[in-house]
Scaffold this motif. Structure first.
Motif, PDB file in Angstrom:
ATOM      1  N   LEU B 167       0.718  -1.328  -0.007  1.00  0.00           N
ATOM      2  CA  LEU B 167       0.306  -0.116  -0.342  1.00  0.00           C
ATOM      3  C   LEU B 167       0.615   1.260  -0.072  1.00  0.00           C
ATOM      4  O   LEU B 167       0.735   2.034  -0.353  1.00  0.00           O
ATOM      5  CB  LEU B 167      -1.126  -0.225   1.118  1.00  0.00           C
ATOM      6  CG  LEU B 167      -2.319  -0.878   0.688  1.00  0.00           C
ATOM      7  CD1 LEU B 167      -3.380  -0.543   2.365  1.00  0.00           C
ATOM      8  CD2 LEU B 167      -2.701  -0.963  -0.056  1.00  0.00           C
ATOM      9  N   ALA B 168       2.209   1.076   0.781  1.00  0.00           N
ATOM     10  CA  ALA B 168       2.895   3.009   0.724  1.00  0.00           C
ATOM     11  C   ALA B 168       3.380   2.952  -0.493  1.00  0.00           C
ATOM     12  O   ALA B 168       3.749   3.679  -1.234  1.00  0.00           O
ATOM     13  CB  ALA B 168       4.197   2.440   1.700  1.00  0.00           C
ATOM     14  N   ARG B 170       2.408   1.730  -3.587  1.00  0.00           N
ATOM     15  CA  ARG B 170       1.318   2.340  -4.608  1.00  0.00           C
ATOM     16  C   ARG B 170       0.833   3.710  -3.507  1.00  0.00           C
ATOM     17  O   ARG B 170       0.573   4.392  -4.783  1.00  0.00           O
ATOM     18  CB  ARG B 170       0.144   1.458  -4.533  1.00  0.00           C
ATOM     19  CG  ARG B 170      -0.277  -0.106  -4.887  1.00  0.00           C
ATOM     20  CD  ARG B 170      -1.509  -0.752  -4.249  1.00  0.00           C
ATOM     21  NE  ARG B 170      -2.584   0.129  -4.949  1.00  0.00           N
ATOM     22  CZ  ARG B 170      -3.560  -0.797  -4.093  1.00  0.00           C
ATOM     23  NH1 ARG B 170      -3.736  -1.601  -3.732  1.00  0.00           N
ATOM     24  NH2 ARG B 170      -4.538  -0.727  -4.852  1.00  0.00           N
ATOM     25  N   ALA B 171       0.521   4.011  -2.787  1.00  0.00           N
ATOM     26  CA  ALA B 171       0.481   5.960  -2.165  1.00  0.00           C
ATOM     27  C   ALA B 171       1.634   6.419  -2.892  1.00  0.00           C
ATOM     28  O   ALA B 171       1.512   7.769  -3.397  1.00  0.00           O
ATOM     29  CB  ALA B 171       0.046   5.725  -0.864  1.00  0.00           C
ATOM     30  N   GLU B 174       1.055   6.567  -6.589  1.00  0.00           N
ATOM     31  CA  GLU B 174      -0.084   7.910  -6.695  1.00  0.00           C
ATOM     32  C   GLU B 174       0.347   9.313  -6.442  1.00  0.00           C
ATOM     33  O   GLU B 174       0.142  10.176  -6.903  1.00  0.00           O
ATOM     34  CB  GLU B 174      -0.979   7.688  -6.382  1.00  0.00           C
ATOM     35  CG  GLU B 174      -2.797   8.523  -6.713  1.00  0.00           C
ATOM     36  CD  GLU B 174      -3.650   7.312  -5.959  1.00  0.00           C
ATOM     37  OE1 GLU B 174      -3.333   6.529  -5.346  1.00  0.00           O
ATOM     38  OE2 GLU B 174      -4.617   8.525  -5.788  1.00  0.00           O
ATOM     39  N   ASN B 175       1.044  10.019  -4.763  1.00  0.00           N
ATOM     40  CA  ASN B 175       1.076  10.964  -4.844  1.00  0.00           C
ATOM     41  C   ASN B 175       2.508  10.507  -3.593  1.00  0.00           C
ATOM     42  O   ASN B 175       2.310  10.434  -2.750  1.00  0.00           O
ATOM     43  CB  ASN B 175      -0.111  11.918  -4.474  1.00  0.00           C
ATOM     44  CG  ASN B 175       0.347  13.206  -4.091  1.00  0.00           C
ATOM     45  OD1 ASN B 175       1.813  13.391  -4.193  1.00  0.00           O
ATOM     46  ND2 ASN B 175      -0.688  13.541  -4.519  1.00  0.00           N
ATOM     47  N   HIS B 177       4.516  12.510  -2.748  1.00  0.00           N
ATOM     48  CA  HIS B 177       4.688  14.400  -1.464  1.00  0.00           C
ATOM     49  C   HIS B 177       3.524  13.802  -0.659  1.00  0.00           C
ATOM     50  O   HIS B 177       3.806  13.473   0.760  1.00  0.00           O
ATOM     51  CB  HIS B 177       4.330  15.481  -2.775  1.00  0.00           C
ATOM     52  CG  HIS B 177       4.154  16.204  -1.444  1.00  0.00           C
ATOM     53  ND1 HIS B 177       5.171  17.190  -0.531  1.00  0.00           N
ATOM     54  CD2 HIS B 177       3.139  17.344  -0.829  1.00  0.00           C
ATOM     55  CE1 HIS B 177       5.091  17.956   0.237  1.00  0.00           C
ATOM     56  NE2 HIS B 177       3.923  18.392  -0.229  1.00  0.00           N
ATOM     57  N   ALA B 178       2.353  13.970  -1.157  1.00  0.00           N
ATOM     58  CA  ALA B 178       1.398  12.884   0.012  1.00  0.00           C
ATOM     59  C   ALA B 178       1.813  12.370   0.712  1.00  0.00           C
ATOM     60  O   ALA B 178       1.242  11.730   1.657  1.00  0.00           O
ATOM     61  CB  ALA B 178      -0.367  13.053  -0.990  1.00  0.00           C
ATOM     62  N   ALA B 179       2.071  11.254   0.043  1.00  0.00           N
ATOM     63  CA  ALA B 179       2.815   9.862   0.298  1.00  0.00           C
ATOM     64  C   ALA B 179       3.609  10.242   1.984  1.00  0.00           C
ATOM     65  O   ALA B 179       4.020   9.851   3.044  1.00  0.00           O
ATOM     66  CB  ALA B 179       3.507   8.801  -0.389  1.00  0.00           C
ATOM     67  N   SER B 180       4.789  11.121   1.659  1.00  0.00           N
ATOM     68  CA  SER B 180       6.075  11.022   2.614  1.00  0.00           C
ATOM     69  C   SER B 180       5.305  11.869   3.749  1.00  0.00           C
ATOM     70  O   SER B 180       5.156  12.327   4.726  1.00  0.00           O
ATOM     71  CB  SER B 180       6.638  11.853   2.228  1.00  0.00           C
ATOM     72  OG  SER B 180       6.552  13.614   1.524  1.00  0.00           O
ATOM     73  N   LEU B 181       4.270  13.216   3.701  1.00  0.00           N
ATOM     74  CA  LEU B 181       3.005  13.389   4.789  1.00  0.00           C
ATOM     75  C   LEU B 181       2.430  12.613   5.220  1.00  0.00           C
ATOM     76  O   LEU B 181       1.996  13.269   6.072  1.00  0.00           O
ATOM     77  CB  LEU B 181       2.908  14.815   4.118  1.00  0.00           C
ATOM     78  CG  LEU B 181       3.502  15.775   3.351  1.00  0.00           C
ATOM     79  CD1 LEU B 181       2.551  16.769   2.915  1.00  0.00           C
ATOM     80  CD2 LEU B 181       3.883  16.688   4.845  1.00  0.00           C
ATOM     81  N   ALA B 182       2.201  11.391   4.886  1.00  0.00           N
ATOM     82  CA  ALA B 182       1.791  10.486   5.200  1.00  0.00           C
ATOM     83  C   ALA B 182       2.381   9.211   6.055  1.00  0.00           C
ATOM     84  O   ALA B 182       1.821   8.375   6.183  1.00  0.00           O
ATOM     85  CB  ALA B 182       0.689   9.420   4.345  1.00  0.00           C
ATOM     86  N   GLY B 183       3.914   9.804   6.377  1.00  0.00           N
ATOM     87  CA  GLY B 183       4.930   8.898   7.053  1.00  0.00           C
ATOM     88  C   GLY B 183       5.361   8.017   6.157  1.00  0.00           C
ATOM     89  O   GLY B 183       6.099   7.824   7.472  1.00  0.00           O
ATOM     90  N   ILE B 184       5.240   8.151   5.091  1.00  0.00           N
ATOM     91  CA  ILE B 184       6.161   7.273   4.205  1.00  0.00           C
ATOM     92  C   ILE B 184       7.553   7.664   3.381  1.00  0.00           C
ATOM     93  O   ILE B 184       7.424   8.305   3.098  1.00  0.00           O
ATOM     94  CB  ILE B 184       5.275   6.773   2.713  1.00  0.00           C
ATOM     95  CG1 ILE B 184       4.083   6.190   3.402  1.00  0.00           C
ATOM     96  CG2 ILE B 184       6.004   5.732   1.938  1.00  0.00           C
ATOM     97  CD1 ILE B 184       3.116   6.376   2.188  1.00  0.00           C
ATOM     98  N   ASP B 185       8.666   6.947   4.053  1.00  0.00           N
ATOM     99  CA  ASP B 185       9.680   7.711   3.715  1.00  0.00           C
ATOM    100  C   ASP B 185       9.420   7.070   1.712  1.00  0.00           C
ATOM    101  O   ASP B 185      10.848   6.586   1.435  1.00  0.00           O
ATOM    102  CB  ASP B 185      11.368   6.813   3.941  1.00  0.00           C
ATOM    103  CG  ASP B 185      12.237   7.544   3.875  1.00  0.00           C
ATOM    104  OD1 ASP B 185      12.139   8.121   2.872  1.00  0.00           O
ATOM    105  OD2 ASP B 185      13.372   7.394   4.223  1.00  0.00           O
TER     106      ASP B 185
END
Lengths: 248, 294
Positions: B167-168, B170-171, B174-175, B177-185
């Protein structure tokens, strides 16, 4: 909780934020208001680490976080929502929350099996509670892209909460909402504060700001022109001139 | 006639299965990094050369050779990631692609330096004659390729849709920038995906050389072309599209070779790609558009 010391950000010659001093205490709800282009969103982006500081320092719980990348700031306990919604449209509601919990698992780094057995059940329980809190439980298997606007807003808030932030940055959460939805949002924000979440709220909608904020700071052209309790701000002449459009 | 058609379809499916693995590796890298990695094929070639070297010097068994191909490809892939993609992560996509071309040349030189002959024999997965079945000749090694490819694609599907890591990924696709703001490196996702794509490429390379029975330095270019072509046929950046594109490519090659002759085989595939790009069907561009709108 949060201390901005002389924070500045320049885009070329434009001083989007210029020497901002702002303190947010533990458990406080502070609102940042100001006309369009006054530097509110830039301030949120600086705190979240979207772009680097041009000058100044940001302290979070006593630590200088000015140099940390965004995902590290989230892991430290700062979560945000966006002015324009940025969900993962191709993931379901449930998956959007699950993926945002990621940070916590990494931080805990417990044993592999403990994570899979205990961690999974706990993660599920937390997501379930978030869905209840956001009134999205019935939509948990829906793709985020298929949600209605108000539901997307609620999901975005829930996703920010999934990382269990200590400080929540809300960037115009009431944009596009009707009066009833704003009322529900106000209840949610107040109940978050009761759970010990500190909130920095960027908002145009005065109905929301006046209803929840303990303290309001007003920005104009990147500088703070006033700060105080909601009643004081409403009475402040400089604010009326700059923002509320009142005849001073 | 009908039997020939069926035979071609089976042969095409086996070829398409190996293309599918290459295309999936390409697509993983392209989807996550938004960069075309031209030295993907050459990295696979290096893995196969590592296996060939072991074969020539130690007569190692097939399992060891397969592991060597995977390890070699992952190592070569790591080299590519560090030199071409890590420095250009937020910078120019063209710079990264050109840099990956330079490494392609390096890999070919390295291969001919270590094993200078133009062709080396590689032990076959299955020695002996194909199995005759209802007038069809079935090659057990080709069926094995088909099976391994199907299992790997299913595992990958599960990884991307059922695990948090998936999921990380795929996130991030998709985006970022938003992924890094959801805590994904995103940096960590990039590196892990590169390793995963390289490992899949290593398996694909091993299966290909172990069914062809030979290795040449041209394998690098061949693998890049087939993978890129299949990825483009399926619409850039979609895993399912890449698999479908690869299977279609396998069928086109098998049937055009039968009806028009071997010299037409590649030309027909390129003509189809040209026609598709010229017609610009919506499913080829949909993905890129959804990305820029977010």
């Amino acid at each position: 909780m949060l201390d901005l010391k002389g924070v500045a950000r320049y885009f070329g010659g434009v001083r989007a934020v210029d020497g901002l001093e702002l303190t947010v205490g533990d458990g406080e709800i502070v609102a940042l208001i100001g006309p369009n282009g006054s530097g509110k969103s830039t301030t949120v982006n600086l705190i979240a680490g979207v772009f680097p500081l041009s000058a100044g320092a940001i302290y979070f719980r006593g630590e200088d976080i000015g140099g940390l990348p965004t995902h590290r700031r989230l892991q430290a306990g700062i979560a945000r929502t966006f002015q324009n919604i940025r969900l993962f449209g191709q993931l379901t509601v449930w998956q959007n929350l699950w993926v945002a919990q990621n940070a916590l698992e990494d931080r805990a780094r417990r044993g592999f099996f403990a994570r899979w057995l205990g961690g999974r059940a706990r993660a599920r329980e937390e997501i379930f509670q978030l869905l209840e809190f956001s009134a999205l439980a019935h939509k948990q298997d829906e793709l985020a892209a298929n949600l209605a606007f108000g539901e997307q807003r609620r999901l975005e808030l829930a996703r920010a909460l999934a990382s269990k932030p200590k400080l929540l940055l809300l960037d115009e959460p009431a944009a596009g909402m009707n009066s009833e939805e704003i009322g529900q949002l106000r209840e949610r924000i107040l109940s978050l504060r009761q759970r010990g979440v500190t909130i920095l709220l960027i908002e145009h909608v005065m109905e929301l700001v006046m209803g929840v904020a303990d303290r309001i700071a007003v920005l104009n052209f990147g500088q703070k022109i006033a700060e105080g309790a909601p009643a004081e701000i409403q009475a402040d002449a400089a604010v009326r001139r700059a923002y509320l459009g009142g005849e001073a | 006639m009908l039997l020939d058609l069926l035979q071609n379809t089976i042969d095409g499916a086996a070829a398409g299965a190996s293309y599918a693995l290459l295309a999936v590796g390409f697509t993983l890298i392209f989807g996550v990094l938004r960069r075309v990695n031209l030295s993907y094929g050459p990295a696979v070639m290096i893995g196969c050369y590592a296996a060939t070297w072991l074969h020539l010097n130690f007569q190692s068994g097939l399992i060891v050779l397969a592991l060597a191909a995977v390890a070699g490809t992952v190592l070569a892939g790591a080299y590519v990631e560090r030199l071409c993609f890590a420095p250009h992560r937020s910078g120019s996509a063209i710079a990264a692609m050109v840099a990956s071309f330079a490494l392609w040349m390096q890999f070919e030189e390295l291969a001919t330096l270590v094993l200078p002959r133009h062709v080396y024999a590689f032990p076959l997965l299955h020695e002996g004659a194909p199995v005759e079945f209802l007038g069809l000749s079935l090659r057990p090694d080709a069926l094995a390729v088909l099976g391994v490819a199907a299992i790997l694609c299913a595992l990958l599907q599960g990884l991307l849709h059922r695990t948090r890591f998936g999921l990380a990924v795929r996130a991030t696709i998709e985006n970022p920038h938003a992924a890094s703001l959801a805590g994904i490196d995103p940096g960590r996702i990039f590196v892990l995906i590169f390793a995963l794509a390289s490992a899949i490429g290593g398996i694909a390379g091993f299966l290909i050389v172990a069914t062809h029975g030979q290795v040449t330095p041209m394998l690098g270019m061949w693998a890049t072309l087939k993978g890129l072509l299949a990825m483009m046929l399926g619409g850039l950046g979609s895993l399912r599209g890449a698999i479908v594109g690869a299977l279609v490519l396998g069928q086109i090659e098998a049937h055009s070779q039968w009806f028009l002759g071997p010299q037409w085989r590649d030309l027909v595939a390129y003509l189809l790609l040209f026609a598709l790009l010229a017609a610009n069907p919506s499913w080829m561009t949909r993905w890129t558009i959804s990305r820029s709108a977010s």
